[in-house]
Design a protein around this motif. Sequence first.
Motif, PDB file in Angstrom:
ATOM      1  N   SER A  82       0.832  -1.212   0.000  1.00 45.21           N
ATOM      2  CA  SER A  82       0.000   0.000   0.000  1.00 45.21           C
ATOM      3  C   SER A  82       0.863   1.256   0.000  1.00 45.21           C
ATOM      4  N   VAL A  83       1.875   1.274   0.865  1.00 46.07           N
ATOM      5  CA  VAL A  83       2.744   2.444   0.961  1.00 46.07           C
ATOM      6  C   VAL A  83       3.561   2.607  -0.316  1.00 46.07           C
ATOM      7  N   LYS A  84       4.056   1.518  -0.842  1.00 44.76           N
ATOM      8  CA  LYS A  84       4.863   1.608  -2.062  1.00 44.76           C
ATOM      9  C   LYS A  84       4.033   2.150  -3.231  1.00 44.76           C
ATOM     10  N   TYR A  85       2.781   1.738  -3.310  1.00 41.24           N
ATOM     11  CA  TYR A  85       1.888   2.239  -4.359  1.00 41.24           C
ATOM     12  C   TYR A  85       1.662   3.745  -4.212  1.00 41.24           C
ATOM     13  N   ALA A  86       1.413   4.177  -2.966  1.00 43.85           N
ATOM     14  CA  ALA A  86       1.195   5.607  -2.725  1.00 43.85           C
ATOM     15  C   ALA A  86       2.446   6.406  -3.053  1.00 43.85           C
ATOM     16  N   LEU A  87       3.612   5.909  -2.648  1.00 45.08           N
ATOM     17  CA  LEU A  87       4.861   6.612  -2.940  1.00 45.08           C
ATOM     18  C   LEU A  87       5.171   6.620  -4.430  1.00 45.08           C
ATOM     19  N   ASP A 102      10.298   1.498  -9.830  1.00 43.53           N
ATOM     20  CA  ASP A 102      10.898   0.566  -8.865  1.00 43.53           C
ATOM     21  C   ASP A 102       9.943   0.302  -7.706  1.00 43.53           C
ATOM     22  N   MET A 103       9.253   1.371  -7.263  1.00 42.71           N
ATOM     23  CA  MET A 103       8.308   1.223  -6.148  1.00 42.71           C
ATOM     24  C   MET A 103       7.147   0.316  -6.537  1.00 42.71           C
ATOM     25  N   ILE A 104       6.564   0.550  -7.708  1.00 43.66           N
ATOM     26  CA  ILE A 104       5.370  -0.201  -8.081  1.00 43.66           C
ATOM     27  C   ILE A 104       5.713  -1.643  -8.430  1.00 43.66           C
ATOM     28  N   LYS A 105       6.936  -1.892  -8.908  1.00 39.05           N
ATOM     29  CA  LYS A 105       7.357  -3.280  -9.140  1.00 39.05           C
ATOM     30  C   LYS A 105       7.347  -4.054  -7.820  1.00 39.05           C
ATOM     31  N   ASP A 106       7.831  -3.398  -6.778  1.00 35.99           N
ATOM     32  CA  ASP A 106       7.820  -4.041  -5.469  1.00 35.99           C
ATOM     33  C   ASP A 106       6.390  -4.289  -4.991  1.00 35.99           C
ATOM     34  N   ALA A 107       5.534  -3.265  -5.171  1.00 39.80           N
ATOM     35  CA  ALA A 107       4.147  -3.388  -4.713  1.00 39.80           C
ATOM     36  C   ALA A 107       3.440  -4.535  -5.435  1.00 39.80           C
ATOM     37  N   ALA A 108       3.627  -4.617  -6.751  1.00 44.59           N
ATOM     38  CA  ALA A 108       2.963  -5.667  -7.535  1.00 44.59           C
ATOM     39  C   ALA A 108       3.540  -7.046  -7.222  1.00 44.59           C
ATOM     40  N   ARG A 109       4.804  -7.104  -6.864  1.00 47.22           N
ATOM     41  CA  ARG A 109       5.416  -8.383  -6.494  1.00 47.22           C
ATOM     42  C   ARG A 109       4.859  -8.866  -5.153  1.00 47.22           C
ATOM     43  N   ASP A 113      -2.182 -10.023  -6.942  1.00 49.38           N
ATOM     44  CA  ASP A 113      -3.548 -10.039  -7.446  1.00 49.38           C
ATOM     45  C   ASP A 113      -4.188  -8.651  -7.491  1.00 49.38           C
ATOM     46  N   ASN A 114      -3.482  -7.637  -7.036  1.00 42.46           N
ATOM     47  CA  ASN A 114      -4.074  -6.295  -6.953  1.00 42.46           C
ATOM     48  C   ASN A 114      -4.148  -5.662  -8.355  1.00 42.46           C
ATOM     49  N   TYR A 115      -5.379  -5.355  -8.759  1.00 42.14           N
ATOM     50  CA  TYR A 115      -5.609  -4.818 -10.108  1.00 42.14           C
ATOM     51  C   TYR A 115      -4.900  -3.487 -10.327  1.00 42.14           C
ATOM     52  N   TRP A 116      -4.998  -2.589  -9.336  1.00 38.41           N
ATOM     53  CA  TRP A 116      -4.460  -1.233  -9.513  1.00 38.41           C
ATOM     54  C   TRP A 116      -2.930  -1.236  -9.534  1.00 38.41           C
ATOM     55  N   TYR A 117      -2.318  -2.086  -8.725  1.00 37.96           N
ATOM     56  CA  TYR A 117      -0.859  -2.187  -8.769  1.00 37.96           C
ATOM     57  C   TYR A 117      -0.417  -2.712 -10.137  1.00 37.96           C
ATOM     58  N   GLY A 118      -1.146  -3.723 -10.603  1.00 40.82           N
ATOM     59  CA  GLY A 118      -0.806  -4.299 -11.907  1.00 40.82           C
ATOM     60  C   GLY A 118      -0.954  -3.299 -13.037  1.00 40.82           C
ATOM     61  N   MET A 119      -2.004  -2.467 -12.976  1.00 40.75           N
ATOM     62  CA  MET A 119      -2.221  -1.469 -14.025  1.00 40.75           C
ATOM     63  C   MET A 119      -1.117  -0.418 -14.028  1.00 40.75           C
ATOM     64  N   MET A 120      -0.758   0.070 -12.837  1.00 39.70           N
ATOM     65  CA  MET A 120       0.306   1.067 -12.791  1.00 39.70           C
ATOM     66  C   MET A 120       1.624   0.458 -13.272  1.00 39.70           C
TER      67      MET A 120
END
Length: 583
Positions: A82-87, A102-109, A113-120
């Motif tokens: 959650s924090v990585k996505y916000a950052l 780099d942040m969103i790669k970590d969040a999606a990893r 299954d999170n749709y919004w992380y995957g989209m970003m």
Amino acid sequence: MYNKEAILYIFIFIFLLSSCGVSKKIQSPDMLKEETDYLSANDRRKFDYFYLEGTRLAQKGEIDAAFDMLRQAAAVDTMSASVKYALASYYLQLNKPQIAYDMIKDAARIDKDNYWYGMMLANLAQNLGDNEQAEKAYQTLIANNPQKPELNYMLAETYAQKGEYQKAIDSYEKMEQSMGIMEPITLQKVKLYKALKNDEKAYAEVEKLIKAYPQEIGYLILLGDIYLNDNKDDKALEMYDRAEKMEPDNGYLLVSKANYYNRKGDKERYLGEIRKALSNKKIDVETKVKILTDYLSDLLQKKENLDQAYQLFSELVDMHPQEESIYSLYAEFLLSQKKYKEAGGQLQVAVDLAPNNKQYWLQLMGVNMQLGELDEVITAGEKALTYIPDAAEIYMYMGSGYAMQKDYDKAVDILKRGISHLDENNNTLVSDYYGQLGDSYYLFGDKDKAFEAFENALLHNPKNTGVLNNYSYFLALDKRDLSKAERMSGDVIKIEPDNPTFLDTYAWVFFQQGNYTLAKIYLQNALNKGGDKSADLLEHYGDVLFMLGEVDEALQYWEKAKNAGSESEVLPRKIKDKKYYEK
């Protein structure tokens, strides 16, 4: 500089997602515990505080403080998606896409299954050119969200960027299987089949559109245009004839048929279709201007039948007397024919109809400048400023007009007024502006301010050849800092070695240094490159010859300068006394 409103929106969006249960966002202590149960009790309390406080501050609009809290939350829990996505969203706003990636790669990893992380992740990967990662991300999204067939569109774009055109087509077709035939998808498939050099399948795609929407004349015209572009003229005409039976006065059909007749060399029918298109009331003015622009381009390229253009403009103006774009295009055509007076008349109508259009005013003032009608330049500028008082270019044109009238105090005054309207980010304009101000100050007699203005001009554009040339010339006239003058003038010659005016300046610097031999070489070069029509250059060459002891030859060039219309006050004395005098 970043957009605080956009970041606030992101925070609120994340907060709403939390409450809706779309993803594992944190809203309550229980939810926090669920995501952070691997933390110690003390660390979990710290994380809860930092994260929730960051959300609260963001909702209040205190964005910087909010992100300080989030960064501290991330330091406590390095596995919080959650924090990585916000950052990541924050760093995007700061225009730091690689850190966001780099942040969103970590969040999606962490949360696969999170749709919004995957989209970003997919979007950032695609924008940053990491097509392999984008492909994997979109494939995962499609597998996890079968109810969203539109994701295939983005996967297809990724394949196309990789050059895997057939895979892109396959993705589009999967989307069509769920959503049906759609024009944008079909057009994309046509482009891809053309890239694969599979023309028959490209045609078949448009045929599908025609079959699906039999009353849509545009698809018949489209297929006809594709055939025409592929030199299948007979098939193109077949499509146009089918379209004509449905709507004979369709404007776009008329344009396509005009192109067909032009291809076939039938100029009479070509012009006939153009006339019908331009007189068609169903076609908007913007399209008519484009049609006429293309037609004029063809005429000018072939340099034939230009008289037809005047008749077409006359007809179009009669039909649309209040459309300034037509007058502007007519002026551009007249300018291409060097009919400046007539062009000025059309531009005057354009500015009367659209007085807030800066470009029309600048074109009008430029034409008046070309005609030498300096009073008209200034009058137009004064009127323009009543509508667009913040247009720095208008002040610059007026300053040039006053300077050419040798009214240097007014030139300086108007240019000083315009300084406050300069866009400091437009280095080219700012440099030219201060260059013009420097010229005016020098000719007004305030040389210190002139050189200060030149320095300001070069600060914004160190390679401004006009400023470098004039600055070095004025330094040479004053025998002031000649080494600097030589360096600047030399830089100009490196950029434009064939410009006779610049060569003359370089030679004049050498003349003032007493290096007459080099001055002669560069002046000869300038004369050979078209400078033999310049009275100043001819006089300078005579001066150099005199200093080299070639008095008779010097007199010849002084006479040539006189015959060329020289306004030099000392030239008559040079000729009379057969002697060099400084200006």
